[in-house]
Structures are given as structure tokens and as C-alpha cells.
Motif scaffolding. Structure first.
Motif, PDB file in Angstrom:
ATOM      1  N   GLY A  62       0.653  -1.095  -0.018  1.00  0.00           N
ATOM      2  CA  GLY A  62      -0.164  -0.039  -0.041  1.00  0.00           C
ATOM      3  C   GLY A  62       0.837   1.320   0.074  1.00  0.00           C
ATOM      4  N   PHE A  63       1.936   1.372  -0.872  1.00  0.00           N
ATOM      5  CA  PHE A  63       2.734   2.237  -0.461  1.00  0.00           C
ATOM      6  C   PHE A  63       3.684   2.636  -1.512  1.00  0.00           C
ATOM      7  N   ASP A  64       3.768   3.592  -2.265  1.00  0.00           N
ATOM      8  CA  ASP A  64       4.610   3.851  -3.709  1.00  0.00           C
ATOM      9  C   ASP A  64       5.664   4.710  -2.927  1.00  0.00           C
ATOM     10  N   MET A  65       6.951   3.495  -3.292  1.00  0.00           N
ATOM     11  CA  MET A  65       8.180   4.387  -2.589  1.00  0.00           C
ATOM     12  C   MET A  65       8.517   5.436  -3.501  1.00  0.00           C
ATOM     13  N   ALA A  66       8.704   5.110  -4.758  1.00  0.00           N
ATOM     14  CA  ALA A  66       9.210   6.166  -5.647  1.00  0.00           C
ATOM     15  C   ALA A  66       8.586   7.435  -5.537  1.00  0.00           C
ATOM     16  N   GLN A  67       7.256   7.451  -5.378  1.00  0.00           N
ATOM     17  CA  GLN A  67       6.616   8.810  -5.457  1.00  0.00           C
ATOM     18  C   GLN A  67       6.827   9.306  -3.793  1.00  0.00           C
ATOM     19  N   ALA A  68       6.900   8.532  -2.933  1.00  0.00           N
ATOM     20  CA  ALA A  68       7.228   8.967  -1.544  1.00  0.00           C
ATOM     21  C   ALA A  68       8.698   9.629  -1.461  1.00  0.00           C
ATOM     22  N   ARG A  69       9.600   8.940  -2.116  1.00  0.00           N
ATOM     23  CA  ARG A  69      10.846   9.555  -2.207  1.00  0.00           C
ATOM     24  C   ARG A  69      11.093  11.020  -2.563  1.00  0.00           C
ATOM     25  N   VAL A  70      10.000  11.369  -3.791  1.00  0.00           N
ATOM     26  CA  VAL A  70      10.032  12.709  -4.127  1.00  0.00           C
ATOM     27  C   VAL A  70       9.374  13.659  -3.038  1.00  0.00           C
ATOM     28  N   ARG A  71       8.473  12.986  -2.577  1.00  0.00           N
ATOM     29  CA  ARG A  71       7.782  13.864  -1.461  1.00  0.00           C
ATOM     30  C   ARG A  71       8.758  14.159  -0.183  1.00  0.00           C
ATOM     31  N   ALA A  72       9.460  13.108   0.105  1.00  0.00           N
ATOM     32  CA  ALA A  72      10.479  13.426   1.429  1.00  0.00           C
ATOM     33  C   ALA A  72      11.229  14.222   1.211  1.00  0.00           C
ATOM     34  N   GLN A  73      12.133  13.940  -0.456  1.00  0.00           N
ATOM     35  CA  GLN A  73      13.079  15.108  -0.463  1.00  0.00           C
ATOM     36  C   GLN A  73      12.457  16.714  -0.573  1.00  0.00           C
ATOM     37  N   ALA A  74      11.441  17.034  -1.163  1.00  0.00           N
ATOM     38  CA  ALA A  74      10.745  18.258  -1.110  1.00  0.00           C
ATOM     39  C   ALA A  74      10.586  18.684   0.156  1.00  0.00           C
ATOM     40  N   GLN A  75      10.070  17.869   1.336  1.00  0.00           N
ATOM     41  CA  GLN A  75       9.957  18.282   2.634  1.00  0.00           C
ATOM     42  C   GLN A  75      11.190  18.630   3.229  1.00  0.00           C
TER      43      GLN A  75
END
Length: 492
Positions: free
Chosen positions: A450-463
Motif C-alpha cells: 500500500g505504499f509507492d516508494m518512488a513517489q514517496a521519495r520525491v515527497r520526502a526530498q521536497a519536505q
């Protein structure tokens, strides 16, 4: 019914018996971990049914992992649950002047939360996913309070509990609290500020959270009291914390003996070391899990052993700060239980085992001071002992089905002789093939339920980029970001 050979869906605990097999199985015989060549592990529901040579019974499915090690899941006693800010000061020193200690000028203006609530909730979910990617099945999350207004909130820990349930990670949770904090004054001297009422409010919030959420997810969510760092807590708050832990039957994690600043501050405040102070309070006992121990005295270590305190060893973080445990082998020989912790990103336990092994041999000046198996045991059985959970950290009938499968077919790890030695010497978290927690498949080949790691990595970097932009507010003398964090080589 015919036996299936298909991998169950992510996030699902399959019905019936599942048999896992590989070139190597690390089972537990009631006394220690033991290897089985081409062994078979059978799980049913949440628990292990069988671990050993060929299973004589019927199964619903067979999952053959081939050139791999089927292992108990790893236990991380200090698992990072935010975005690792230490990366900013690894090569930008001294760290205290670059946001690692808040300046008095920032405190006078009023500290503020540098992440929004939804950002904090996302970070827990992202961090939990990375733990699963590295074969960690049980975690005690830790996050920095440097960028917080004061302490962690119940709101973000409700989100953390939900994330653990959704992703399938076993966690011991409780929002961190404190009654004080270190700051640096205008002259560059370190000082302390205290607000005991806020500390007790934090303890009350943590107790309420544990009573409400412990046991969720069929036992995936467990309680933990986390009074941050030893120098940031008053005697009254520590006594109340240990009393609450006894009442709730939960562990307490308290960072201590981890640096020179802490030693100096404890001497200034109490005239003794952290261990001596806590013993005097009656707050030093078997419920306590204490990262990091690199600045514990020989007398302190004796107190750890006498009072049943677990030392959570984070060798990679300690070495980056220029310190080592003195030593893993010597402390273990004195009867202290040692568990492993990562406390950084990536949460790579194999990298920590190799660093710990190397540091121990350097500290002792001999190559036989400790072995890979000692560190693997700390990362499994040592963690289970710290949590008083004999159903974790081992693969034996009746234990919970928390399992990690590590590939051994990487050319960099060939030839394989002993899989633990091979993984410690040449492996890393990236060779984690599959993770089962509580009998459900939580991670398989880099995919988390239930988790998209590739998409989450982009979000984490932006934060993280947004946080960096705020660092001048919280850094001594408030220089611009370009002066705080310089590139390794000139940028043209």
C-alpha cells in the motif's frame, strides 16, 4: 487441495499453512540460533508452526527463495522515524553551530514547528517503509526534537500507529517528551532551560496514547515511554516515568552516555553521571533501554549490569561522531544485555553490524574480540530480551511469524560459506528479498504494502528541502544556508 507456489499478495496474511524454504534457514532450538541447509519454515496465521529440516505435514503453499537466508526479522531499538538531519552536518562542522543546538536568539523569538502535521505523519509512514526494506520487523521509532516547538504530539503518533497497521510493521510507540532543553547563548556557551510542567504534560499525553492505542493491529502497536535525553529531564519526571512504565507494563527508552556535552551537563546539574543519577532516583531498572553508551564509565557499565538495563548499540552513528563503544565485547562480558539500533538513514542493520564488529576489534586491539554472530544475536535476541518478548527475534514453534529473507546470489557476496558472516561482510539492507510481519507479507522485492516508494521519495526530498530553507532561523548567528552547508567540492 493442490499446493500453491505463488507468492501471497502484499499486505495479506494467507489462509492455511505456508512453507518457506531456501538454501539456508536460521531457526532457534530453544537455546540458540541454528542453521539448517535447505531447511523449511512453516507459518500458520500469526505464528511459526515449524522450523527445521523437511516438514512432514501438509501445506497450502510452498515459497522457495533459492539462494537466500530465511532469518528472524531484525529488531531496531532506536529506529529513525523522520528525515535524517545529521546528513547536513556530517561534513559541515561544528554541528552545534549549524542547527544541532538551538541558539538563544531563536528561543527568544519563539520556537515553532518546522514541519506541518501532515508532513510529520507522512515521514513516519515513509520511515516505516524503509525499515521494512531493510529487513527490520520490530522498531522503536526515534525522531529529532531539534526542529520541534518542544516535543512530539499525540496526533502524529496516532498517524504513526495507523501507518504501522497499514504497512505491517511491529512498533513500540509513544510521543517523546522532556522537561528541558539545551541551547547556546550569545557567547557560544551551552545552557539549559527547563519547563517541568510541559514535561509532565508530555508524560500524561504519552500515557493516554498508550492506553488508547496499545494492542492495535492485532498486537502490531505496542506502548513505549520515551523521555528523550537524560539531561533534558528532571528527577520528578524520571520517577514518574518509571512508575508509569511499571503500571502500563511498557519499556522506557532514554538516550544517555552518548557525548561529552551530556557528561558535562550532568556534572553541572547533578554532580554525577547519568547512570549514577538514575540509580539514586530508583529509576534504573530492567525496563530501561539506553542508547548509546559510548561515554559510559566502567562504573556505569557495572550499574547497567546490576540493574538489568539494556544498552542499545548504534555503532554507525557513534563512529560518525568520533566515538566507539568501549567495547561491545567487554560490556557484553560483564553481563549487560546489548541490542542493536540504526538511528539513521538508511536504517541498514547489516552496515551497523559490520561497523560494530570493526569498532569492537579496534577498541580491543584483537581480531577475535567479537564475531558477526554476536552482533546478529544482538539484533535479534538482544532486542527481544530488551522488550521482554521471547516470541520475537527467533524462528521456533510458537514464535510470532516475523521473518526476513536476505538474498545470497549477489556477485559481491560470492562465494558464500557462512551466510551471517557473508551478509555482515559484504551485504547490506538492499539484499532484503521479503519481509513477513505477524504472518503477513509486508515487503517483497522492494515493494511495500500500500505504499509507492518512488513517489514517496520525491515527497520526502521536497519536505527536506523546505526544512533546510529554515535552518538560518535555528542556527547560531543565523548565517545564510550557503554558509551553513557547503558542498564537498566547489560548485561551478
Amino acid at each position: 487441495m493442490p499446493t500453491s507456489h505463488a507468492m501471497p499478495p502484499l499486505g495479506v496474511r494467507p489462509r492455511g499453512r505456508s512453507l518457506l524454504t531456501a538454501d539456508w534457514l536460521l531457526a532457534h532450538d530453544g537455546f540458540s540460533h541454528v542453521f539448517h541447509r535447505n531447511g523449511e519454515l512453516v507459518i500458520e496465521g500469526q505464528r511459526v508452526l515449524y522450523a527445521g529440516p523437511k516438514f512432514p505435514g501438509e501445506v497450502a503453499r510452498r515459497l522457495d527463495f533459492g539462494a537466500a537466508l530465511i532469518s528472524p526479522g531484525l529488531i531496531d531499538l532506536d529506529a529513525l522515524s523522520d528525515l535524517d538531519t545529521y546528513t547536513l552536518v556530517l561534513d559541515n562542522q561544528p554541528g552545534w553551530s549549524r542547527g544541532r543546538t538551538l541558539p538563544e536568539t531563536y528561543l527568544r523569538r519563539g520556537p515553532y514547528e518546522m514541519y506541518a502535521p501532515e508532513e510529520l505523519a507522512f515521514q513516519k509512514r515513509y520511515a516505516f517503509a524503509t525499515l521494512l526494506l531493510n529487513g527490520i520487523t520490530t522498531a522503536l521509532p526515534i525522531a529529532s526534537l531539534y526542529y520541534r516547538e518542544w516535543a512530539e504530539t499525540v496526533e502524529e503518533f496516532d498517524a504513526a500507529a495507523d501507518a504501522a497497521k497499514d504497512l505491517g510493521l511491529r512498533v513500540f510507540l509513544g510521543p517523546a517528551y522532556r522537561s528541558g532543553g539545551t541551547y547556546v547563548d550569545g557567547s557560544g556557551a551551552f545552557q539549559m532551560q527547563f519547563d517541568e510542567a510541559r514535561g509532565f504534560q508530555g508524560l500524561g499525553d504519552a500515557i493516554e496514547f498508550i492506553r488508547r492505542r496499545a494492542g492495535d493491529g492485532g498486537g502490531l502497536v505496542n506502548g513505549l515511554l520515551a523521555p528523550d535525553r537524560v539531561e533534558t529531564n528532571t528527577a520528578a519526571l524520571m520517577r514518574a516515568t518509571m512508575a508509569a512504565a511499571e503500571n502500563l507494563d511498557v519499556p522506557v527508552r532514554l538516550h544517555m552516555a552518548q557525548g561529552k556535552l551530556e557528561l558535562q551537563m550532568m556534572q553541572r546539574l547533578h554532580g554525577r553521571t547519568a547512570a549514577e543519577w538514575l540509580v539514586g532516583l530508583g529509576a534504573f531498572n530492567h525496563r530501561l533501554i539506553a542508547p548509546h553508551g559510548t561515554h559510559a564509565t566502567a562504573s556505569d557499565i557495572g550499574l547497567y549490569a546490576e540493574h538489568g538495563v539494556t544498552l542499545a548499540h548504534s555503532p554507525l552513528v557513534s563512529a560518525r561522531m568520533g566515538s566507539v563503544l568501549n567495547s561491545f565485547a567487554a560490556i557484553r562480558a560483564r553481563g549487560v544485555n546489548i541490542g542493536m539500533a540504526t538511528d539513521t538513514a538508511p536504517p541498514d542493520m547489516w552496515m551497523n553490524m559490520l561497523m560494530g564488529l570493526s569498532a569492537c576489534r579496534i577498541a580491543e586491539g584483537r581480531s577475535d574480540a567479537a564475531f558477526s554472530a554476536d552482533f546478529f544475536e544482538a539484533a535479534t535476541l538482544g532486542g527481544a530480551r530488551a522488550l521482554h518478548r521471547p516470541d520475537l527475534g527467533r524462528l521456533s514453534p510458537g514464535a510470532l511469524a516475523d521473518i526476513a529473507v536476505f538474498r545470497l546470489d549477489d556477485p559481491h557476496m560470492t562465494p558464500t560459506v557462512d551466510p551471517i558472516t557473508t551478509l555482515a561482510l559484504g551485504g547490506n539492507g538492499k539484499v532484503t528479498e521479503a519481509v513477513f510481519v505477524d504472518g503477513r507479507l509486508s515487503m517483497y522485492r522492494g515493494r511495500v504494502a500500500g505504499f509507492d516508494m518512488a513517489q514517496a521519495r520525491v515527497r520526502a526530498q521536497a519536505q527536506f528541502d523546505g526544512l533546510i530553507a529554515k535552518y538560518p532561523d535555528r542556527s547560531f548567528s543565523h548565517p545564510p544556508v550557503e554558509q551553513l552547508f557547503r558542498p564537498s567540492f566547489p560548485l561551478r
